[in-house]
Structure formats: structure tokens, C-alpha cells
Scaffold this motif. Structure first.
Motif, PDB file in Angstrom:
ATOM      1  N   GLU A   1     -16.235  20.923  46.506  1.00 35.76           N
ATOM      2  CA  GLU A   1     -15.207  20.079  46.856  1.00 35.76           C
ATOM      3  C   GLU A   1     -14.565  20.236  48.639  1.00 35.76           C
ATOM      4  N   GLN A   2     -15.400  20.933  49.152  1.00 34.17           N
ATOM      5  CA  GLN A   2     -15.320  20.755  50.767  1.00 34.17           C
ATOM      6  C   GLN A   2     -16.048  19.644  51.512  1.00 34.17           C
ATOM      7  N   ASP A   3     -15.426  19.141  52.383  1.00 35.82           N
ATOM      8  CA  ASP A   3     -16.438  18.160  53.252  1.00 35.82           C
ATOM      9  C   ASP A   3     -17.279  18.619  54.081  1.00 35.82           C
TER      10      ASP A   3
END
Length: 260
Positions: free
Chosen positions: A95-97
């Protein structure tokens, strides 16, 4: 055209750990002549630091070895947070960019072995049993002395050494906590925070380990679990105080087997 190894070095790297070897490979990619020395008798065989973060993975990818690491490591895609025995959160790195939505658990010995192989392919061999014994810094160069084996062939039974001088434009000190480079240059070591003591244990299990890293906060102390492979892991526990220094190492267990 001479190889990088046979050209006079522009940079002398003292220390063949992850920092020194990675820096050497970066210089090699830029065709900068270099030399790497280390006081140890050979490559490290222990796990030690074992977790590669996303910025580190990006750096290793630029150097062309990221994909080589993956078969030797474990992808960590989630981090479980535990407080006083209860799981309070799961961090999903997908979910991290980020370009690399994971961490890689990899024994330090495996990382160093791959870096050493890459350097050798470019004509740079790590010079083991080479100890920095003196260092002087002038405006245009760095000079000093190195205690090195009398014979380059490590198969010989002659363990005598000879002291040689060196002159290079640049020296890179990557020789660890008890750095001789730092001592010779009288460079202090500033701790960011008061030191903490930890004990760590690596073990094998019968069955599969979930590829989730665990951070455990309990009674003011922090512990961590890192999966090193599908059936091997590492627990690190914060200690109240450092154990008394022992002149003899305790013989480690080769493995501790436990049912999952």
C-alpha cells in the motif's frame, strides 16, 4: 587497455563489509581505479545485519545486483505491530507508494559474497589480511602504510608480512565501529542515542514461517522477528543491560528445532 585492477588506484577502500563493497562496486561502474583491503583473513560467514530497506534496494538495483539477491533472500511484504502481547496493526508495504513495495531479509554473508563476485568480474579482488598501520592526509593526496602478507598466494604456510607504503588521491574508510581510519584521522564517533543491548537468535523450524516481520513492544522494550527463509528465522530481544564481556565465544547452536 589495462584493467581497473592493474591501473594505479584513485581510491583506497579500507574495509570489505557491505558499505565498503557497495562503494567499490559503484566506483567500478564509473571506471574509477580502486583498491579494497581488509584486515580479516577472508569473507564474513555470519548473518549479522540482515534486512535491506527500500532505499538500499534501489541503490543495489542501480548497481545491477538487485535481481541476484532475490533467490538468496526473503521478501517481506507485511509488518505486524504487537503491543503488550496483542497485535494492534498490520502494515502492508504494497500500500506504500514505493518502487520496491517490500523489504528483503538477506544474510550479510550472502550480500557480501555477491558483491565480491561482481567486483571480481570487473577485475577487482579484495585484498585480505591487509591492515592499515598508518595514515597521513595532505592537501592533494592520502598516504600511509599497510601491513600485508609477504606472499599474495594464501595457500602458502608462510604467515609473515611486510609493511608497504601507499599514496592515493582518495581514501574511503569503511572499517566499522572500531575503525582504524577514524582513529588515525582523530575523527570522533557520535552516538545518536544512548546505546542499547540486544541478544539475537537464529533458528530452524519444522514447517513454514509466514513472511511477515514482527515488531513487539513489551514493558518498554522492543523485540523483532525477521523471517530469513521459509523455515528459518531470527528473534532479536532488547536486554536490560549488556552481558559481561567474555574472552571466549559461546559455541552457537547450529539450529533449534521447534514445531510450529
Amino acid at each position: 587497455m589495462k584493467s581497473i585492477q592493474t591501473l594505479p588506484p584513485d581510491v583506497l577502500i579500507v574495509g570489505a563489509g557491505p558499505v565498503g563493497l557497495t562503494s567499490a562496486l559503484a566506483l567500478l561502474k564509473e571506471d574509477i581505479p580502486l583498491r579494497v583491503i581488509d584486515a580479516a583473513s577472508g569473507p564474513n560467514r555470519a548473518s549479522y545485519a540482515s534486512l535491506l530497506h527500500q532505499d538500499t534496494l534501489a541503490t543495489l538495483d542501480k548497481l545491477g545486483i538487485y535481481k541476484r539477491l532475490l533467490p538468496h533472500g526473503t521478501l517481506i511484504e507485511t509488518i505486524g505491530i504487537y503491543v503488550e502481547g496483542r497485535k494492534v496493526k498490520t502494515i502492508d508495504l504494497h500500500e506504500q507508494d514505493a518502487a520496491y513495495p517490500h523489504l528483503v531479509a538477506l544474510p550479510q554473508s550472502a550480500l557480501e559474497a555477491i558483491l565480491i563476485e561482481e567486483l571480481a568480474l570487473g577485475g577487482v579482488e579484495v585484498e585480505w589480511n591487509n591492515t592499515l598501520t598508518d595514515l597521513n592526509h595532505q592537501e592533494s593526496e592520502v598516504s600511509g602504510r599497510i601491513d600485508e602478507p609477504r606472499f599474495a598466494n594464501h595457500q602458502t604456510t608462510d604467515n609473515t608480512s611486510i609493511e608497504r607504503t601507499f599514496h592515493v588521491p582518495f581514501l574511503f574508510g569503511a572499517d566499522g565501529y572500531q575503525s582504524k581510519t577514524r582513529a588515525f584521522t582523530r575523527t570522533g564517533f557520535c552516538d545518536a542515542k544512548p546505546p542499547h543491548s540486544y541478544g539475537f537468535f537464529e533458528f530452524d523450524v519444522e514447517g513454514l514461517i509466514q513472511s511477515e516481520m514482527k515488531l513487539v513492544f513489551h514493558q518498554g522494550k522492543t523485540s523483532a522477528f525477521i523471517p530469513l527463509s521459509s523455515n528459518r528465522g531470527r528473534w532479536t530481544f532488547e536486554l536490560d543491560q549488556a552481558p559481561p564481556f567474555q574472552t571466549e565465544r559461546l559455541r552457537p547452536f547450529s539450529s533449534i528445532r521447534a514445531a510450529t
